[in-house]
Scaffold this motif. Structure first.
Motif, short mmCIF file in Angstrom:
data_model
loop_
_atom_site.label_atom_id
_atom_site.label_comp_id
_atom_site.label_asym_id
_atom_site.label_seq_id
_atom_site.Cartn_x
_atom_site.Cartn_y
_atom_site.Cartn_z
N THR A 1 48.94 11.61 42.82
CA THR A 1 48.30 11.48 41.50
C THR A 1 48.26 12.82 40.76
O THR A 1 47.63 12.92 39.72
CB THR A 1 46.86 10.95 41.63
OG1 THR A 1 46.12 11.85 42.45
CG2 THR A 1 46.83 9.55 42.18
N TRP B 1 46.72 2.75 40.21
CA TRP B 1 46.55 4.20 40.21
C TRP B 1 45.90 4.67 41.51
O TRP B 1 46.32 5.66 42.10
CB TRP B 1 45.72 4.64 39.01
CG TRP B 1 45.51 6.13 38.94
CD1 TRP B 1 44.37 6.80 39.20
CD2 TRP B 1 46.50 7.11 38.61
NE1 TRP B 1 44.56 8.14 39.05
CE2 TRP B 1 45.87 8.37 38.68
CE3 TRP B 1 47.84 7.06 38.27
CZ2 TRP B 1 46.53 9.56 38.41
CZ3 TRP B 1 48.50 8.25 37.99
CH2 TRP B 1 47.85 9.48 38.08
N HIS C 1 42.92 12.45 36.65
CA HIS C 1 44.13 13.24 36.97
C HIS C 1 43.67 14.61 37.42
O HIS C 1 42.84 15.25 36.81
CB HIS C 1 45.08 13.30 35.77
CG HIS C 1 44.50 13.86 34.52
ND1 HIS C 1 43.38 13.35 33.91
CD2 HIS C 1 44.88 14.93 33.79
CE1 HIS C 1 43.11 14.06 32.84
NE2 HIS C 1 43.97 15.01 32.74
N ARG D 1 50.98 7.46 34.68
CA ARG D 1 49.62 7.21 34.17
C ARG D 1 49.63 7.07 32.66
O ARG D 1 49.03 6.14 32.10
CB ARG D 1 48.71 8.36 34.60
CG ARG D 1 47.29 8.28 34.08
CD ARG D 1 46.52 9.56 34.49
NE ARG D 1 45.17 9.56 33.99
CZ ARG D 1 44.82 10.03 32.81
NH1 ARG D 1 45.72 10.54 31.99
NH2 ARG D 1 43.55 10.01 32.43
N LEU E 1 40.92 6.71 35.31
CA LEU E 1 42.14 7.17 35.96
C LEU E 1 42.13 8.69 36.02
O LEU E 1 42.78 9.36 35.22
CB LEU E 1 43.37 6.68 35.18
CG LEU E 1 43.53 5.18 34.97
CD1 LEU E 1 44.74 4.88 34.13
CD2 LEU E 1 43.59 4.46 36.29
#
Length: 174
Positions: A64, A58, A173, A73, A171
């Protein structure tokens, strides 16, 4: 060594007193614990590698924020969640089956008592007592097996949920 021999004799006597159903309880308990140990091993040794690999992939992405990046993701998170939740349902099933198998032992033990009463009458309390113990010991063993499994299965589920949430938080976003 004498301690182990004494322990084995105690286990053998317990199994003989409770009847053949105790072997089934013991089998279900063994399967449940093997599955739980495997899941705890996965969480401590294999999952960190998987988590670090997903985080590295990632972070290596230049994009992203797009819809496609979010779907990638989500796919990685779903894959990790599937691996985290593997065999949890089977463990919970084993926990639920243990008392039911114990109740099967109760039924078979009571059938033995009734057979003794039909053949011998009610005049032999020693034979009736062995049948009654054959009826109650499997129930107790099934309940103890389920209680031990329930505690650790709940802890395992909490650790899986925590690991999943930490991965989601790792992760970001945008």
């Amino acid at each position: 060594m004498n301690y182990l021999v004494g322990l084995w004799e105690s286990i053998r006597d317990f199994l003989a007193t409770g009847g053949d159903v105790l072997y089934v309880v013991m089998g279900a308990l063994f399967i449940m614990w093997v599955l739980m140990i495997e899941r705890f091993w996965f969480l401590t040794s294999e999952y960190p590698k998987l988590r670090n690999n997903i985080i590295a992939k990632w972070n290596a992405r230049s994009d992203t924020t797009s819809w496609y990046a979010h779907k990638i993701r989500d796919a990685w998170l779903s894959e990790a969640e599937d691996k985290l939740n593997a065999r949890i349902l089977l463990i919970k099933t084993c926990v639920a089956l243990c008392p039911l198998i114990g109740l099967l032992g109760t039924v078979t033990g009571m059938i033995t008592v009734f057979e003794i009463m039909a053949v011998q009458g009610t005049g032999n309390p020693r034979l009736m007592a062995s049948g009654i113990s054959m009826a109650t010991i499997p129930t107790m063993a099934g309940m103890v097996a389920a209680l031990s499994g329930m505690y650790f299965a709940t802890r395992l589920e909490a650790r899986v949920r925590k690991a999943k949430n930490k991965l989601i938080d790792s992760l970001p976003h945008h």
